[in-house]
Design a protein around this motif. Structure first.
Motif, mmCIF file in Angstrom:
data_model
loop_
_atom_site.group_PDB
_atom_site.id
_atom_site.type_symbol
_atom_site.label_atom_id
_atom_site.label_comp_id
_atom_site.label_asym_id
_atom_site.label_seq_id
_atom_site.Cartn_x
_atom_site.Cartn_y
_atom_site.Cartn_z
ATOM 1 N N ALA A 105 47.048 41.310 34.623
ATOM 2 C CA ALA A 105 46.498 41.260 33.260
ATOM 3 C C ALA A 105 47.145 40.137 32.456
ATOM 4 C CB ALA A 105 46.715 42.604 32.559
ATOM 5 N N ARG A 106 48.437 39.941 32.669
ATOM 6 C CA ARG A 106 49.126 38.864 31.946
ATOM 7 C C ARG A 106 48.606 37.507 32.413
ATOM 8 N NH1 ARG A 106 54.119 39.974 33.498
ATOM 9 N NH2 ARG A 106 54.328 38.290 34.997
ATOM 10 N N ALA A 151 39.495 45.733 35.679
ATOM 11 C CA ALA A 151 39.281 47.100 36.162
ATOM 12 C C ALA A 151 38.188 47.105 37.226
ATOM 13 C CB ALA A 151 38.877 48.012 34.996
ATOM 14 N N VAL A 152 38.476 47.778 38.343
ATOM 15 C CA VAL A 152 37.454 47.941 39.389
ATOM 16 C C VAL A 152 36.599 49.142 39.012
ATOM 17 C CG1 VAL A 152 37.021 48.345 41.828
ATOM 18 C CG2 VAL A 152 38.977 46.937 41.129
ATOM 19 N N LYS A 153 35.360 48.872 38.618
ATOM 20 C CA LYS A 153 34.496 49.960 38.154
ATOM 21 C C LYS A 153 33.775 50.625 39.323
ATOM 22 C CE LYS A 153 31.092 51.027 34.561
ATOM 23 N NZ LYS A 153 30.170 50.478 33.563
ATOM 24 N N ARG A 154 33.327 49.851 40.272
ATOM 25 C CA ARG A 154 32.575 50.401 41.404
ATOM 26 C C ARG A 154 32.989 49.717 42.700
ATOM 27 N NH1 ARG A 154 31.515 53.589 38.339
ATOM 28 N NH2 ARG A 154 29.537 54.324 37.472
ATOM 29 N N ILE A 155 32.987 50.516 43.787
ATOM 30 C CA ILE A 155 33.176 49.972 45.135
ATOM 31 C C ILE A 155 32.010 50.456 45.982
ATOM 32 C CG2 ILE A 155 34.639 49.934 47.187
ATOM 33 C CD1 ILE A 155 37.042 50.528 45.325
ATOM 34 N N LEU A 156 31.274 49.525 46.563
ATOM 35 C CA LEU A 156 30.113 49.888 47.373
ATOM 36 C C LEU A 156 30.548 50.248 48.785
ATOM 37 C CD1 LEU A 156 26.946 49.983 47.529
ATOM 38 C CD2 LEU A 156 27.082 47.663 48.478
ATOM 39 N N VAL A 157 30.202 51.470 49.209
ATOM 40 C CA VAL A 157 30.514 51.909 50.578
ATOM 41 C C VAL A 157 29.266 52.544 51.175
ATOM 42 C CG1 VAL A 157 32.974 52.303 50.170
ATOM 43 C CG2 VAL A 157 31.323 54.131 49.674
ATOM 44 N N VAL A 192 39.372 43.628 53.805
ATOM 45 C CA VAL A 192 39.469 42.724 52.656
ATOM 46 C C VAL A 192 39.265 43.480 51.342
ATOM 47 C CG1 VAL A 192 38.473 40.688 51.538
ATOM 48 C CG2 VAL A 192 38.716 40.757 54.035
ATOM 49 N N GLY A 193 38.239 44.336 51.296
ATOM 50 C CA GLY A 193 37.948 45.059 50.056
ATOM 51 C C GLY A 193 39.094 45.966 49.648
ATOM 52 N N SER A 194 39.661 46.688 50.623
ATOM 53 C CA SER A 194 40.748 47.603 50.258
ATOM 54 C C SER A 194 42.015 46.824 49.926
ATOM 55 C CB SER A 194 40.993 48.619 51.378
ATOM 56 O OG SER A 194 41.463 47.964 52.538
ATOM 57 N N GLY A 195 42.225 45.689 50.595
ATOM 58 C CA GLY A 195 43.388 44.858 50.272
ATOM 59 C C GLY A 195 43.321 44.356 48.839
ATOM 60 N N ALA A 196 42.161 43.831 48.453
ATOM 61 C CA ALA A 196 42.002 43.332 47.080
ATOM 62 C C ALA A 196 42.174 44.469 46.074
ATOM 63 C CB ALA A 196 40.630 42.674 46.923
ATOM 64 N N TYR A 197 41.594 45.627 46.392
ATOM 65 C CA TYR A 197 41.704 46.775 45.479
ATOM 66 C C TYR A 197 43.158 47.192 45.298
ATOM 67 C CZ TYR A 197 41.084 51.445 43.560
ATOM 68 O OH TYR A 197 41.157 52.554 42.763
ATOM 69 N N ARG A 198 43.893 47.259 46.408
ATOM 70 C CA ARG A 198 45.310 47.650 46.322
ATOM 71 C C ARG A 198 46.097 46.674 45.447
ATOM 72 N NH1 ARG A 198 48.115 48.222 51.898
ATOM 73 N NH2 ARG A 198 49.916 48.093 50.501
ATOM 74 N N ILE A 199 45.871 45.376 45.649
ATOM 75 C CA ILE A 199 46.613 44.384 44.860
ATOM 76 C C ILE A 199 46.263 44.522 43.379
ATOM 77 C CG2 ILE A 199 46.902 41.899 44.428
ATOM 78 C CD1 ILE A 199 46.445 41.505 47.472
ATOM 79 N N LEU A 200 44.982 44.665 43.078
ATOM 80 C CA LEU A 200 44.563 44.792 41.677
ATOM 81 C C LEU A 200 45.225 46.007 41.032
ATOM 82 C CD1 LEU A 200 40.781 43.883 42.052
ATOM 83 C CD2 LEU A 200 42.459 42.634 40.662
ATOM 84 N N PRO A 226 39.058 45.744 29.257
ATOM 85 C CA PRO A 226 39.185 45.061 30.544
ATOM 86 C C PRO A 226 37.872 44.419 30.999
ATOM 87 C CG PRO A 226 39.283 47.445 30.843
ATOM 88 C CD PRO A 226 39.220 47.198 29.367
ATOM 89 N N VAL A 227 37.993 43.381 31.806
ATOM 90 C CA VAL A 227 36.841 42.850 32.523
ATOM 91 C C VAL A 227 36.572 43.791 33.691
ATOM 92 C CG1 VAL A 227 36.058 40.992 34.031
ATOM 93 C CG2 VAL A 227 37.162 40.448 31.858
ATOM 94 N N GLU A 228 35.318 44.215 33.824
ATOM 95 C CA GLU A 228 34.993 45.161 34.893
ATOM 96 C C GLU A 228 34.360 44.438 36.074
ATOM 97 O OE1 GLU A 228 34.510 49.401 32.755
ATOM 98 O OE2 GLU A 228 32.819 48.038 32.413
ATOM 99 N N ILE A 229 34.769 44.868 37.244
ATOM 100 C CA ILE A 229 34.265 44.222 38.458
ATOM 101 C C ILE A 229 33.816 45.280 39.466
ATOM 102 C CG2 ILE A 229 35.979 42.392 38.073
ATOM 103 C CD1 ILE A 229 37.393 43.293 40.613
ATOM 104 N N ALA A 230 33.049 44.831 40.461
ATOM 105 C CA ALA A 230 32.665 45.702 41.577
ATOM 106 C C ALA A 230 33.071 45.030 42.873
ATOM 107 C CB ALA A 230 31.164 45.951 41.563
ATOM 108 N N ILE A 231 33.443 45.848 43.855
ATOM 109 C CA ILE A 231 33.775 45.337 45.186
ATOM 110 C C ILE A 231 32.734 45.868 46.163
ATOM 111 C CG2 ILE A 231 35.497 45.301 47.034
ATOM 112 C CD1 ILE A 231 37.673 45.758 44.911
#
Lengths: 429, 429
Positions: free
Chosen positions: A30-31, A38-44, A14-22, A3-8
């Motif tokens: 993925a298709r 894949a969400v690897k890290r979320i900064l809080v 907005v951050g939780s909305g995007a995370y939920r959709i992903l 997977p491509v790894e990303i951080a939020i």
């Protein structure tokens, strides 16, 4: 497939909305991205705090440096909002070789040039569909769908809070203060509502749209603003009687070689779809010389609508990793803004005057002296010897209206200038 | 920089519109495409004929083979319309290694799978923003802007001719035949108007939108159609009285694991922007599980609006020449269409009955037997001992309504079933 790894950055709306959709749409995404994401890290701020949206152990982090130093994180989603540290993080992520998806209208409107220059220098990309009008794909429309056009005018209902308040005033006859209090109690308006009701938020978004549409940097601080606090239930009722709705419009128009911008309550003909954009909905009309008038309408805020825009940007960055920077069309040059606060317009003018013979004639004569021609005038008496005078003008300069207002204030029978609002100039096609 | 050379097949409305835009906006388009674009050949039936839009000598050609054999022509714009020779030319161009931009809804709706398979096999691309809703960038919205969503419902006002006719009937109280004749005299409707008024054109466009939105091939011939010829001025006036406008809606909805499609005149609440899409304008609402309800509105036809869409596709193909075929998201699988002609809906039912005591009671009882619950019923007497009965039902199955209609026809006091129309189910948010 790896997977491509990303951080939020940020785990609010907005951050939780995007995370939920992903998460919830992982398979379809993925298709569509031709690769899992894949969400690897979320900064809080506090990784130990319980969250409404759960995450696997180790995903939440309090360290931006950890994200920055992680070579596997290819995309950083900036969902913090506000000026700092959001701006610094965005620049650092680009410089570290990561693409950035942002929903931060404020940082983008104020520092767009710096952000885009940094992206260009680093050979990275910046995507920002979520920064304006929530889930409405208006950034794509301007960047891709309308490239065959010279854009002539952009008009937006871009702020959900003010649109909620004006809709409540329209539908239920409420006064501004009552509608504001209701919006605050429902969580649609802040305790200090000025960013919304004074038009700052709309001006940031307008600056971004105008920068794209007119291909030059627009400084949001130079956009003349008039908020909605002067609009009364009586204005709304009178406008309705003459076939209009009052909306807070953020407008940009190219005319006579320069750009005219404004954020102001305006009258929109009831028969136009723009007049029927209510509550938390946003809309943007775009007029291009080839396409004519377009309108895009949808939810302007909220976790899933804005998350929808953010995730569409992530998918595009993953699907097309090798696009050249030629797609970065935010230009360096600063736009010439017109000195006048607005283009010539028709106006709605509501006055409270003493009910004396000859008043209407004197006012009409004075307006004529200022070069203002009257389209219609209506007089309504009350029981206290006063009259409400409602004037619709033909097209005239804003400066003429202001000069006339100055004279009106000196006329002894004029009790008050209740409101002066422009009529929207968007073609009705 | 050496320009990218293209050919346009057909020099009618769409072809000449695209050509004009490419010429008049050449400088801006070269900047946005990161390369100049030159029209090398335009295929016409008679190259010697005088044209309203002039072209340099040698550009017009009567030979498709010449275009096909020219290795410098990288993109072919199919602006012929119709089934053949448009389809054959499209396939040949793809097989010859050229990308294709098409505005041909009919060829795409009927032969989309074959066109996309050919493009895939040839490693070429096919772009078709102009095939649906003229200048409205709805294809991009579905392919790129809404990739974070499962699409739940698509509703379009996709045919300008029928929308013009219904708008004329609404605004001026005209009857259908008179409005049709006016549309014909203005050139908005063909001498044989059936492709428009019977909903074929809308069904082709809906099939394309549904194929994208629901990621599977939809056969337009299987979409149930009801045209606008049964709609009367009285229907429009009665709908208006109860807060609705009548629009020809092309709708697709995913529910219960299958896809429900229909083209039918429907009642839309007047307060929704979709109800205010008038005249030659088109609009598409899209409901996604993340974004909620979106609407895109604009001119649905015409040389420059459709040309705007076609040219935006050309620019994208030139700007991003190396995109992989992963962007081709038209799926091979054919969608399961629901057997029922439509989802459960609320209905508007207008009957002409004899004005006798007990009629309303008998009809209400019979509807109840068929499982149809009445929301409101209104009776209007005329001077001839007849009554117009207007019934709004609660949500019920189309099959129940049809069974009830069958029974109504056997009731001696029912003079005629004037019309039965569904109410649009789009959320009002």
């Amino acid at each position: 497939m790896k997977p491509v790894e990303i951080a939020i950055l940020g785990f609010g709306t907005v951050g939780s909305g995007a995370y939920r959709i992903l998460n919830e749409h992982a398979k379809a995404i993925a298709r569509r991205a031709a690769c899992p994401i894949a969400v690897k890290r979320i900064l809080v701020r506090d990784a130990s705090r319980e969250r409404a949206v759960p995450t696997p152990p180790g995903v939440l982090t309090e360290s931006f440096e950890e994200i920055l130093a992680d070579p596997d994180i290819r995309i950083v989603v900036e969902a913090l909002g506000g000026e700092e540290p959001a701006l610094g993080y965005t620049l650092a992520a680009l410089e570290a070789g990561k693409d950035v998806v942002t929903a931060n209208k404020l940082a983008l409107a104020l520092h767009g040039r710096r952000i885009f220059e940094t992206a260009r220098a680093a050979g990275r990309r910046i995507a920002f569909e979520g920064a304006v009008a929530g889930g409405i794909p208006v950034i794509r429309a301007l960047r891709e769908g309308l490239t065959a056009n010279n854009i002539e005018r952009i008009t937006g209902i871009l702020n959900g809070t003010t649109n909620f308040i004006l809709s409540a005033m329209t539908d239920r006859g409420m006064e501004y203060q009552d509608a504001l209090r209701e919006a605050q109690s429902l969580g649609y308006a802040e305790a200090d509502p000025s960013a919304d009701v004074e038009g700052f938020d709309a001006a940031y978004k307008l600056a971004i749209l105008a920068s794209l549409g007119f291909e030059g940097y627009v400084d949001p601080r130079r956009i003349p603003r008039k908020g909605i606090s002067t609009v009364t239930a009586q204005d709304i009722a009178l406008a309705d009687k003459f076939g209009y709705r009052i909306k807070l419009l953020a407008g940009a128009e190219r005319a006579d070689g320069s750009l005219h911008l404004s954020v102001t309550p305006s009258l929109v003909p009831k028969g136009h779809p723009l007049a029927n954009v209510n509550g938390a909905y946003n809309a943007v009309t775009i007029e291009g010389d080839s396409v004519g008038q377009l309108m895009l309408y949808g939810k302007g805020a909220g976790d899933l609508p804005t998350g929808s825009a953010v995730v569409s940007d992530i998918i595009e960055l993953v699907r097309f990793p090798d696009l050249s920077e030629s797609e970065i069309i935010w230009q360096d040059r600063e736009m010439e803004l017109s000195d006048s606060t607005a283009r010539p317009s028709e106006y709605y003018v509501r006055l409270l005057v003493k009910d004396l013979p000859g008043v209407l004639g004197q006012i009409a004569t004075m307006l004529g002296v200022h070069g203002i021609s009257i389209a219609t005038v209506t007089q309504e008496l009350d029981n206290a010897g006063r009259a409400t005078l409602l004037i619709f003008t033909h097209e005239c300069e804003r400066s003429s209206v202001e000069a006339a207002a100055g004279t009106l204030r000196t006329m002894p029978f004029v009790l008050s200038i209740a409101n002066i609002l422009p009529l929207w100039a968007g073609t009705r096609g």
